[in-house]
Design an enzyme around this catalytic site. Structure first.
Site, PDB file in Angstrom:
ATOM      1  N   TYR A 177       0.788  -1.429  -0.042  1.00 18.24           N
ATOM      2  CA  TYR A 177       0.212  -0.087   0.043  1.00 18.24           C
ATOM      3  C   TYR A 177       0.950   1.243  -0.055  1.00 18.24           C
ATOM      4  O   TYR A 177       2.025   1.186   0.289  1.00 18.24           O
ATOM      5  CB  TYR A 177      -0.925   0.010   1.069  1.00 18.24           C
ATOM      6  CG  TYR A 177      -0.273   0.326   2.644  1.00 18.24           C
ATOM      7  CD1 TYR A 177      -0.155   1.755   3.001  1.00 18.24           C
ATOM      8  CD2 TYR A 177       0.200  -0.652   3.336  1.00 18.24           C
ATOM      9  CE1 TYR A 177       0.285   1.838   4.114  1.00 18.24           C
ATOM     10  CE2 TYR A 177       0.910  -0.396   4.621  1.00 18.24           C
ATOM     11  CZ  TYR A 177       0.688   1.044   4.878  1.00 18.24           C
ATOM     12  OH  TYR A 177       1.690   1.162   6.137  1.00 18.24           O
ATOM     13  N   CYS A 178       0.222   2.494  -0.286  1.00 16.55           N
ATOM     14  CA  CYS A 178       1.064   3.811  -0.507  1.00 16.55           C
ATOM     15  C   CYS A 178       0.242   4.800  -0.180  1.00 16.55           C
ATOM     16  O   CYS A 178      -0.638   4.703   0.969  1.00 16.55           O
ATOM     17  CB  CYS A 178       1.826   3.850  -1.656  1.00 16.55           C
ATOM     18  SG  CYS A 178       0.753   3.785  -3.138  1.00 16.55           S
ATOM     19  N   ARG A 179       0.155   5.837  -0.831  1.00 18.68           N
ATOM     20  CA  ARG A 179      -0.535   6.984  -0.390  1.00 18.68           C
ATOM     21  C   ARG A 179      -2.083   7.331  -0.559  1.00 18.68           C
ATOM     22  O   ARG A 179      -2.830   7.913  -0.276  1.00 18.68           O
ATOM     23  CB  ARG A 179       0.144   8.113  -1.142  1.00 18.68           C
ATOM     24  CG  ARG A 179       1.604   8.532  -0.711  1.00 18.68           C
ATOM     25  CD  ARG A 179       2.182   9.340  -1.457  1.00 18.68           C
ATOM     26  NE  ARG A 179       3.635   9.723  -1.101  1.00 18.68           N
ATOM     27  CZ  ARG A 179       4.344  10.145  -1.810  1.00 18.68           C
ATOM     28  NH1 ARG A 179       4.546  10.397  -3.270  1.00 18.68           N
ATOM     29  NH2 ARG A 179       5.706  10.511  -1.282  1.00 18.68           N
ATOM     30  N   CYS A 183      -2.172   5.672  -6.184  1.00 13.53           N
ATOM     31  CA  CYS A 183      -0.676   6.019  -5.926  1.00 13.53           C
ATOM     32  C   CYS A 183       0.090   5.007  -6.739  1.00 13.53           C
ATOM     33  O   CYS A 183      -0.264   3.647  -6.761  1.00 13.53           O
ATOM     34  CB  CYS A 183      -0.501   5.847  -4.648  1.00 13.53           C
ATOM     35  SG  CYS A 183       1.488   6.000  -4.044  1.00 13.53           S
TER      36      CYS A 183
END
Length: 218
Positions: A177-179, A183
Site C-alpha cells: 500500500y502507499c498514499r 498511487c
C-alpha cells in the site's frame, strides 16, 4: 436577509471550497499532507514545483479550511484540517470516475494490466491479517511511514525494494500500500514483486483512507 439571498450566500461559501479543489497541484498537495504534517520545503521537494507556487496553493487551501498550518521557527508546517477532507476528495474521485469519460479512459490507461487491477479491500485485508496469511508492505518514504502506518506493516520504500527482498517472508502473499487509490508506488511494487515470483497484491486504498475509515494505525 431573504431566504433565497441567505441560501445563495451559503452556496457562495461552498463554491469557494470547490474552487480551492479546482487545481491539480492543490489536489496533489492534499494527498501529500494526508500522509502526515509537511513543511513547505518538503512539499516543494516532493512535487518538484517552485517554492512560491507551493506556498501560494497551500495558502488557498488554508483560506478555505482544507488544511491547517503551524509555524515552528522559520518553517511552516501543513496538515489536513480533518478527515472529512479525505471524504470530500474520495467523493470527487468517485463522481469523476463514474461520469467523466476522460477520467474513465485515463484510469483504464493508468491501470493498464491485471497487476494494477488486482486490489484488496480493507475488510478483506483485515481478515487475512487476522489469519496471518499476508505480509503488509508500506512502500512510502520513511518519513511518511514514521508519521503513521498500518499495524505490523514493513516499510521498504520502492527504490529499495530489490535490495531488501530478503526481508519479506518467502512463503506469504505480500499486500503493498502507499498514499492512495491511484498511487503509483504500490502498483510498481506489485509489478516488481510479481516479476520476481512473489505473490503480491495492492490495497485498493492508501494509508489516509484506511485511517479515516476507522481502522487501527500505528
Amino acid at each position: 436577509m431573504g431566504e433565497q439571498s441567505g441560501q445563495r450566500k451559503l452556496f457562495e461559501q461552498f463554491a469557494s471550497v470547490a474552487k480551492a479543489l479546482g487545481h491539480e497541484y492543490r489536489l496533489e498537495l492534499l494527498e501529500l499532507v494526508a500522509q502526515g504534517e509537511r513543511s513547505v520545503e518538503a512539499l516543494t521537494q516532493l512535487t518538484g514545483l517552485p517554492v512560491g507556487t507551493v506556498s501560494q496553493h497551500l495558502q488557498q487551501l488554508r483560506r478555505t479550511g482544507l488544511v491547517a498550518a503551524r509555524k515552528e521557527g522559520k518553517y511552516v508546517y501543513y496538515s489536513l484540517a480533518d478527515d472529512e477532507v479525505l471524504e470530500l476528495m474520495a467523493s470527487l474521485r468517485r463522481v469523476a470516475q463514474r461520469n467523466v469519460a476522460e477520467v474513465q479512459r485515463l484510469v483504464e490507461q493508468y491501470f493498464h494490466d491485471q497487476t494494477a487491477l488486482d486490489a484488496l479491500s480493507p475488510s478483506d485485508l483485515v481478515e487475512r491479517l487476522r489469519a496471518g496469511m499476508v505480509t503488509l508492505l508500506d512502500v512510502r518514504p520513511r518519513e511518511e511511514y514514521a508519521a503513521g502506518h498500518l499495524p505490523g506493516a514493513v516499510n521498504i520504500p520502492l527504490d529499495e525494494l530489490e535490495q531488501r527482498l530478503q526481508e519479506l517472508p518467502a512463503d506469504q502473499e505480500v499486500v503493498a500500500y502507499c498514499r492512495g487509490p491511484y498511487c503509483a508506488l504500490s502498483i510498481e511494487a506489485v509489478q516488481r514483486l510479481r516479476d520476481r515470483g512473489v505473490k503480491a497484491l495492492r490495497l485498493e486504498e492508501g494509508y489516509p483512507e484506511w485511517r479515516a475509515d476507522g481502522f487501527p494505525v500505528q
